[in-house]
Design a protein around this motif. Structure first.
Motif, short mmCIF file in Angstrom:
data_model
loop_
_atom_site.label_atom_id
_atom_site.label_comp_id
_atom_site.label_asym_id
_atom_site.label_seq_id
_atom_site.Cartn_x
_atom_site.Cartn_y
_atom_site.Cartn_z
N MET A 18 28.93 30.58 29.43
CA MET A 18 28.52 29.57 30.39
C MET A 18 29.03 29.98 31.77
O MET A 18 30.08 30.60 31.89
CB MET A 18 29.15 28.23 29.98
CG MET A 18 28.29 27.04 30.19
SD MET A 18 29.11 25.61 29.48
CE MET A 18 28.29 24.32 30.38
N ARG B 293 24.75 19.23 27.40
CA ARG B 293 25.31 20.59 27.42
C ARG B 293 24.91 21.37 26.17
O ARG B 293 24.49 22.51 26.25
CB ARG B 293 26.83 20.56 27.50
CG ARG B 293 27.41 21.91 27.89
CD ARG B 293 28.77 22.17 27.29
NE ARG B 293 28.68 22.66 25.93
CZ ARG B 293 28.53 23.94 25.60
NH1 ARG B 293 28.42 24.86 26.53
NH2 ARG B 293 28.45 24.31 24.33
N LEU C 98 26.68 13.55 28.23
CA LEU C 98 27.05 14.84 28.83
C LEU C 98 27.11 15.93 27.76
O LEU C 98 26.61 17.04 27.97
CB LEU C 98 28.41 14.73 29.50
CG LEU C 98 28.46 14.11 30.89
CD1 LEU C 98 29.90 13.88 31.31
CD2 LEU C 98 27.77 15.03 31.89
N ILE C 99 27.71 15.58 26.63
CA ILE C 99 27.86 16.58 25.57
C ILE C 99 26.49 16.96 25.02
O ILE C 99 26.18 18.14 24.85
CB ILE C 99 28.75 16.04 24.43
CG1 ILE C 99 30.17 15.82 24.95
CG2 ILE C 99 28.78 17.01 23.26
CD1 ILE C 99 31.04 15.02 24.02
N TYR D 78 31.06 20.45 34.15
CA TYR D 78 30.94 19.75 32.86
C TYR D 78 32.29 19.15 32.46
O TYR D 78 32.39 17.96 32.14
CB TYR D 78 30.43 20.72 31.81
CG TYR D 78 30.48 20.25 30.39
CD1 TYR D 78 29.74 19.14 29.97
CD2 TYR D 78 31.25 20.91 29.44
CE1 TYR D 78 29.77 18.73 28.65
CE2 TYR D 78 31.29 20.51 28.12
CZ TYR D 78 30.55 19.42 27.73
OH TYR D 78 30.58 19.00 26.43
N ARG E 209 28.81 7.70 28.14
CA ARG E 209 28.54 8.61 29.25
C ARG E 209 28.89 10.04 28.81
O ARG E 209 28.13 10.98 29.04
CB ARG E 209 29.41 8.18 30.43
CG ARG E 209 29.14 8.96 31.67
CD ARG E 209 30.01 8.44 32.81
NE ARG E 209 30.04 9.43 33.86
CZ ARG E 209 30.91 10.42 33.92
NH1 ARG E 209 31.81 10.54 32.98
NH2 ARG E 209 30.86 11.28 34.90
N ASN E 210 30.06 10.15 28.15
CA ASN E 210 30.48 11.47 27.70
C ASN E 210 29.55 12.02 26.63
O ASN E 210 29.27 13.21 26.60
CB ASN E 210 31.91 11.40 27.17
CG ASN E 210 32.91 11.40 28.31
OD1 ASN E 210 32.54 11.65 29.45
ND2 ASN E 210 34.15 11.12 27.99
N ARG F 281 33.37 16.33 34.67
CA ARG F 281 32.62 15.09 34.43
C ARG F 281 33.07 14.42 33.15
O ARG F 281 33.03 13.19 33.02
CB ARG F 281 31.13 15.37 34.42
CG ARG F 281 30.60 15.73 35.81
CD ARG F 281 29.16 16.13 35.77
NE ARG F 281 28.30 14.97 35.61
CZ ARG F 281 27.02 15.07 35.29
NH1 ARG F 281 26.47 16.25 35.10
NH2 ARG F 281 26.28 13.98 35.16
N LEU F 282 33.48 15.22 32.17
CA LEU F 282 34.00 14.63 30.94
C LEU F 282 35.27 13.83 31.23
O LEU F 282 35.61 12.90 30.52
CB LEU F 282 34.33 15.72 29.91
CG LEU F 282 33.17 16.34 29.14
CD1 LEU F 282 33.70 17.30 28.09
CD2 LEU F 282 32.29 15.29 28.48
#
Lengths: 309, 432
Positions: A89, B10, B6-7, A97, B2-3, A100-101
């Motif tokens: 990545m 990704r 995101l996961i 990423y 929200r997470n 944001r987590l």
């Protein structure tokens, strides 16, 4: 005292193995706290409990006076010992990423990343993949990711392993800077030089038990034995040595010097006796070296661990 | 939440941007269509290639019974000496020579019937020769015994059972074949998807472990969230690939077949049979049968069982990935995972075909580890709605149970390095 993090009587067992046995710790706000211990002592387990990766079997952990809550993740930055990044990545994408987590918005994360990348002069890595970077370079990126969301509590597990001296220094300065800005830092390491240099407080964990903790100065004071390291310039070393041996508690000294001195240590009964000792020495020879022996963290570490073995 | 989003995004992007994925997604339909084209082309070539078989018949009664067909032409060489006939066949590179010895006066049969050829002839050819001779011989013996053969011919009747269900829907043997074909294809496709995408989930878990990024991530999100996001993101990638395949495949097939003038259907047996019987009312029935298949329900159940089956297996795959340090260590756990899938396919191809509503088929379409495959194969034959409902409920229930167990192993396993996992060890992890 104002403590940011308090752990009370924490136990953690894996099957029959006890990883943490009744461990209590208080980490003062704004301090740099060193968590020391040999490999397998339970340090990482303790850090994982603070990060809520594993739950304690017994005991409580408080952050800012309140029991640890899942949302507290946003207030903690953790750089684990076993750290890595997605190899295929791109650096920038990956950093975004992970930021944001931790709860940052995309725009916010981008802005802060830009600041850090410029500060560490790594802007040109943004579009590179991790597999194109060296290990030290990847560590820098990980450091940025750990501190990016400006957590109250920063946890570094062996932060300097894998860094060359120049970059280790750079990161050390950044850590001190973060403390200036109000962060509390928890360090886990078995590299004593960095502890000596950075930490205000230490705790020693050995075989799942906490052996000692407190401000580093007090601990050192407790471990001093009123011993002085002495270097004397004299014509007849043997005569002087025999004389001193008859009057004081004498031991060998191992410090380095360029003089051809008589080197020895002398232990006095009380600290205030040091002046008397010095007066006597002055009357006997030329004193080139006179220093109180202060145990290094390394000495304390080894002494405590072997005592409890 | 929200997470999780995101996961998922990704994981989805990581799968979809992978070069192998891109190549597979766009190349597979090409390869698939190319293969069909090739088979179609070859079968067209094959039919123009005529074999010549010589016959040396010492009895003089069988030679005329061999009728030239589309693929075989028979040449009567009985007049010549056997040795001469053999040389002629050899020199002209005929396919082979049949030699029938004179009739034995006692048994009334030729003593030997031989086939000489450079290559061993196929089953079909031999069967055809045997049948021709035995038919003729039977008739001859019947006539010899004074039986009127024409009466027997009249008495012989072709029977074809009309299968009909109580609501009056007709089906035929042919339509059963079609149902088998579609059900089997759906079941097989499902198995492939489960294995391919389950493996992807497993590899991605192992990747996070070996890259040592896992601890950084689980300090931000719960392991369960990561597991769920991974499984969901990968399933979306799977669906993307499936959709691309369907669209690209059908477009290619359509485009190429009109361009080359090859009927891709020629490669499929039922359709070939239909073409040979052009003008036969049976074709109309076939077309109706194909059109009558419950596509909507077949497709929607495919999606439901795909999701159910994929979730079940990929959570197991994820647990395996978490338990090991590298892909080579996964072998010991792979077999128990693949076994039920293969069992499902076997039950599907043997039991369901034999008896779609028999006990074995029904039981295996309830067992959650085989139900996605077996039930999909049964559905074209018509399964009562309550059976499907029960099967789906069991599948969903098992999904939750397996996900819960997998999450426990996953949670411990991702932070465990250098430990060779055994089943005993995994059982211990469940209790941590």
């Amino acid at each position: 005292m104002d403590n940011l993090l308090v752990a009370e009587n924490v136990y953690k067992r894996f099957g029959k193995f006890t990883a943490l046995n009744d461990v209590s710790l208080s980490i003062p706000r704004g301090s740099i706290f060193g968590l020391l211990g040999p490999n397998g002592a339970g340090k990482t387990t303790f850090l994982r409990i603070i990060n809520q990766i594993t739950m304690p079997d017994e005991g409580k952990v408080y952050l800012d006076g309140k029991p640890l809550h899942p949302d507290d993740i946003a207030h903690i930055g953790y750089l684990p010992e076993e750290r890595g990044l997605y190899k295929s990545m791109k650096v920038g994408e990956q950093a975004l990423y992970l930021a944001r987590l931790k709860g940052l918005s995309k725009a916010e994360a981008k802005e802060r990343l830009k600041y850090w990348f410029e500060k560490l002069e790594i802007e040109e890595w943004w579009d590179k993949k991790i597999q194109e970077l060296s290990k030290g370079m990847a560590q820098k990126v990980q450091f940025v990711i750990t501190v990016l969301h400006r957590p109250k509590l920063l946890i570094f597990d062996e932060p300097f392993s894998g860094f060359d001296p120049v970059n280790a220094n750079l990161i050390k300065d950044e850590i001190l800077q973060l403390r200036e800005e109000g962060a509390t830092i928890l360090f886990s390491t078995h590299r004593m030089e960095s502890v000596e240099e950075l930490c205000d407080y230490i705790a020693l964990i050995h075989k799942s038990n906490k052996l000692l903790d407190g401000p580093i100065n007090e601990i050192k004071k407790a471990y001093t034995s009123n011993t002085f390291e002495i270097g004397l310039e004299t014509a007849d070393k043997n005569a002087l040595y025999a004389d001193l041996q008859s009057k004081f508690e004498v031991g060998p000294a191992k410090y380095k010097s360029i003089q051809d001195d008589l080197k020895l240590t002398i232990k006095v009964g009380e600290k205030d006796d040091s002046n008397e000792l010095l007066r006597y020495l002055l009357s006997q020879a030329k004193v080139n070296h006179f220093v109180e022996v202060i145990p290094s963290v390394n000495d304390i570490f080894i002494k405590t661990v072997t005592q409890n073995a | 939440m929200r997470n999780l989003k995101l996961i998922i995004s990704r994981e989805y992007l990581a799968r979809v941007r992978n070069k192998t994925f891109i190549v597979m997604t766009f190349l597979s339909p090409l390869i698939f269509v190319g293969m069909i084209m090739l088979i179609g082309y070859l079968s067209m070539l094959n039919s123009t290639d005529q074999k010549i078989i010589g016959i040396h018949d010492d009895t003089g009664i069988f030679a005329e019974e061999f009728k030239d067909g589309e693929q075989v032409q028979y040449l009567d060489l009985s007049e010549k000496d056997l040795q001469l006939a053999r040389t002629q066949v050899l020199e002209n590179e005929y396919f082979g020579l049949i030699h029938i010895s004179p009739l034995n006066s006692i048994s009334g049969k030729p003593d030997t019937i031989e086939f000489f050829g450079k290559e061993t002839p196929g089953f079909g050819t031999i069967e055809n020769i045997e049948k021709t001779i035995s038919d003729k011989l039977t008739r001859k013996q019947l006539i010899d015994k004074g039986i009127d053969v024409s009466e027997i011919d009249k008495a012989r009747a072709d029977v074809s059972v009309d299968i009909q269900n109580f609501s009056g829907e007709k089906s035929s043997k042919m339509s059963n074949y079609i149902k088998m074909f579609f059900g089997g294809a759906a079941g097989y496709l499902l198995m492939m998807f489960i294995i391919i995408y389950g493996n992807m989930v497993m590899r991605s878990v192992i990747e996070e472990k070996t890259n040592r990024i896992i601890e950084i991530i689980v300090s931000s999100v719960k392991p369960f969230q990561l597991l769920l996001g991974k499984v969901l993101g990968t399933s979306l990638a799977g669906l993307t690939q499936f959709v691309v395949w369907v669209i690209l495949g059908s477009a290619l097939l359509l485009g190429l077949s009109t361009f080359l003038g090859i009927d891709p259907m020629a490669a499929q047996t039922p359709a070939t049979m239909a073409m040979e019987n052009a003008g036969n009312p049976k074709i109309n029935q076939l077309v109706i049968d194909i059109l009558k298949l419950p596509y909507a329900s077949l497709l929607s159940f495919f999606v439901i069982y795909f999701i159910g089956g994929y979730f079940l297996y990929s959570s197991v795959y994820a647990a395996i990935g978490a338990a090991v340090d590298s892909e080579t260590d996964t072998q010991q756990f792979m077999f128990p995972v693949i076994l039920p899938l293969i069992l499902g396919i076997y039950v599907g191809f043997f039991s369901v075909v034999e008896n779609p509503h028999g006990t074995v088929s029904t039981i295996f379409s309830f067992i959650p580890f085989t139900s996605p495959i077996v039930m999909l194969m049964r559905i074209p034959f018509g399964v009562p709605w309550y059976e499907i409902l029960i099967s789906i409920i069991i599948l969903i229930g098992t999904n939750f149970a397996v996900l819960w167990l997998s999450a426990k192993i996953y949670r411990v396993g991702i932070l465990m390095y250098g430990k060779k996992p055994s089943y005993k060890e995994l059982y211990k992890w469940l209790k941590y």
